[in-house]
Write a protein that holds these residues in place. Structure first.
Motif: not given
Ligand SMILES: [Fe+2]
Length: 609
Positions: A70-71, A106-109, A137-138, A152-153
């Motif tokens: 989580l960013v 952002l969510v990074k995966l 929501f991403f 994912l922004p």
């Protein structure tokens, strides 16, 4: 959830050091995690609820583990490998994070493979932060392959201007840099094969193509394919309505011998009353014909003159199959009064020529390849946060995939054109090049194109009427969407990403099409709306034909915008399309030959076939 999925999940939970099972039901799984290590600056523990949606298809899930980050505006938290996106519509996770992240950006995966890598189709991720923060929501809507980190922004559309603190600047730049490595404008030449065992050998074999009663159109074509009225109708409302134009003078290639004085008088009379039309296939003149199984083929380059009757029927007056040549006698002219078989053969040659231009110029070039140019330019120039990216992306679905198939099976060496079409083995490439040189911006915009071709007031041009109505609906949708994000002409001019996108389409993709009226920069909101409407119409209405798509225009389920404004505008667009669909249905009920090609429910949302 299936028992296999349950055991997979339990297996995962049992070996994961930090996971404990919280609850799971049929379609939703909830898991609670505690962050294993405190953050660098221990603060208030915050609970985050994370929802992850996987695609609906059978192979959309993956048994690989996915690491999440989580960013937020105040920091970043690595949550570890906490997700296994098995084929379940939605997974819900709860994590406690000992670091205040602030508003989530952002969510990074990253998908880790164990022994085998399984791709995963991620629809979206939603995160509910601690306190009063709403759910962020991403959107993702893509396959996650390999083990690269994907960012994912948050789904609110933003131009560069909407991000004054440059929170997303780095992300935008990195995303475009990566995409430019993947999407490049370059020819793909691949080889393909064709099954020739089921070819048509006799006229009766066409019954297999048009079985009795399949559609009203098939029935009508079967019954009246030799009629002049249907021959003329096809130029107005057939598969290729792009060639016909109202004559402003008698074409110079039409050499009338002295004994055809009567015909000349008739043509001039129709010309004076504005009811003379022409279909000129000169583009095919000089194209090298194919040789198929040692048999020489031939390519005609006809001219057809037609008259529009007061009842709306368009009837052929004369057919010239080849343009005149220096030192040769003038080409033969065929008339409706000729022996029936001679006249029918002349019309058949015209249909053969129309097939070439329909497939290569109107369908492949103006539909598939231009949609690809717009799509590649969008991927290279607009980051996924950009409102115009979010607006356009549903209209590019599967376009690259179908175009790779077209290149490998249709127009490639030993492809279908080489094997069975009279312009194959190189002639077709020549036609594509000649047609590309003549692509004008106005010809992609029906209000301009129909005006230029003198078709605006032709009531029996159902293509023209429906194209204008569809263009109008798309244009109102685009205007509402653009006005949400661009409050002035200056905002358009000052958007560097938008300007780069426009330049990429005109200069690079269309190889210097500014000479043919395509814009090289966007100076106003009106100009931007016109350009985007052209892009959407090209990917939908321009390409629409008898193919029935899987997703009708405007009906995409993907939600790229997380802000409510754009969602409301899309809903209005869907309502307007439904009303237009009904109007066309009612109109068609009163016609012998219903025109269905531009009914919104029949128009695909993107070039997919
Ligand atoms: Fe197509």
């Amino acid at each position: 959830m299936t028992s296999t999925a349950t055991s997979e999940l339990l297996q995962f939970i049992s070996f994961h050091p930090i996971g404990i099972i919280f609850a799971f039901a049929n379609a939703k799984i909830s898991i609670v995690f505690r962050s294993p290590t405190p953050g660098p600056s221990p603060g208030k523990m915050g609970k985050y609820r994370i929802r992850v949606a996987t695609g609906d298809s059978l192979l959309a899930g993956s048994s690989n583990l996915v690491q999440l980050w989580l960013v937020g505006e105040h920091g970043e938290k690595d949550l570890g490998k906490i997700l296994r996106p098995i084929r379940t519509r939605e997974v819900q996770l709860e994590v406690e994070v000992s670091l205040y992240l602030g508003r989530l950006l952002l969510v990074k995966l990253r998908k880790h493979k164990s022994l085998v890598g399984f791709d995963w189709f991620c629809k979206w991720i939603a995160v509910q932060g601690p306190g009063t923060q709403g759910e962020a929501f991403f959107p993702c809507y893509r396959w996650v392959q390999g083990n690269e980190i994907i960012c994912l922004p948050e789904g609110t559309a933003r131009t560069v201007r909407d991000d004054p603190q440059n929170q997303f600047k780095k992300h935008r730049e990195q995303e475009l840099e990566e995409r430019r490595k993947v999407y490049r404008l370059k020819d793909l030449a691949l080889k393909g094969t064709l099954d020739l065992t089921n070819s048509v050998r006799r006229l009766e074999d066409f019954s297999k193509v048009f079985p009795r009663g399949k559609t009203p159109l098939a029935e009508q074509v079967r019954n009246s394919w030799k009629d002049d009225a249907l021959f003329g109708y096809q130029f107005l409302n057939g598969a290729n309505p792009m060639l016909l134009r109202r004559s402003t003078s008698l074409p110079s290639r039409l050499v009338l011998p002295p004994e055809m004085e009567d015909l000349k008088t008739q043509l001039e009379k129709e010309l004076q009353t504005g009811s003379l039309f022409e279909a000129d296939f000169s583009l095919l003149d000089g194209v090298k014909p194919n040789v198929i199984i040692f048999k020489q083929q031939y390519v005609a380059a006809p001219l057809v003159m037609l008259k529009l009757q007061p009842d709306g029927r368009l009837l052929p007056m004369v057919i010239q199959l080849q343009p005149p040549r220096n030192g040769c006698p003038p080409p033969v002219l065929f008339l409706p009064s000729d022996p029936p078989m001679a006249w029918l053969l002349a019309k058949t040659w015209v249909r053969s020529s129309d097939f070439q231009l329909h497939q290569l110029q109107s369908h492949l070039l103006r539909g598939h390849l231009i949609a690809e140019v717009i799509s590649v330019a969008t991927m290279r120039s607009l980051p996924s946060l950009h409102p115009i990216y979010k607006l356009l992306i549903p209209h590019f679905r599967y376009t690259m995939e179908i175009n790779v198939l077209a290149r490998s099976n249709l127009v490639s060496e030993w492809g279908i054109f080489d094997l069975v079409v009279s312009t194959g083995s190189g002639g077709h490439v020549d036609i594509l090049q000649r047609a590309t040189a003549g692509l004008t911006y106005r010809s992609f915009c029906p209000p301009d194109d129909l005006a230029d071709r003198g078709l605006l007031d032709v009531k029996s041009s159902l293509y023209g009427q429906d194209a204008l109505r569809l263009w109008g609906a798309i244009s109102r949708y685009v205007e509402k969407m653009v006005s949400l994000f661009y409050k002035s002409d200056g905002a358009v001019k000052d958007d560097p990403e938008l300007q780069a996108w426009c330049r990429e389409i005109t200069e690079t993709g269309l190889q210097g099409a500014q000479d043919r009226g395509f814009p090289i920069s966007l100076e106003s909101r009106a100009q931007l709306c016109h350009f985007i409407t052209m892009c959407i119409f090209t990917c939908t209405g321009q390409h629409a034909s008898t193919h029935h798509g899987q997703v009708a225009l405007g009906q995409h389920k993907e939600n790229y915008f997380s802000d409510p404004g754009p969602q409301a505008v899309l809903k209005q667009f869907q309502e307007e399309l439904a009303a237009l669909d009904k109007e066309i249905e009612v109109r068609n009920a009163g016609l012998d030959l219903p025109y269905e090609y531009l009914r919104p429910s029949m128009v695909e949302n993107s070039v997919t076939i």
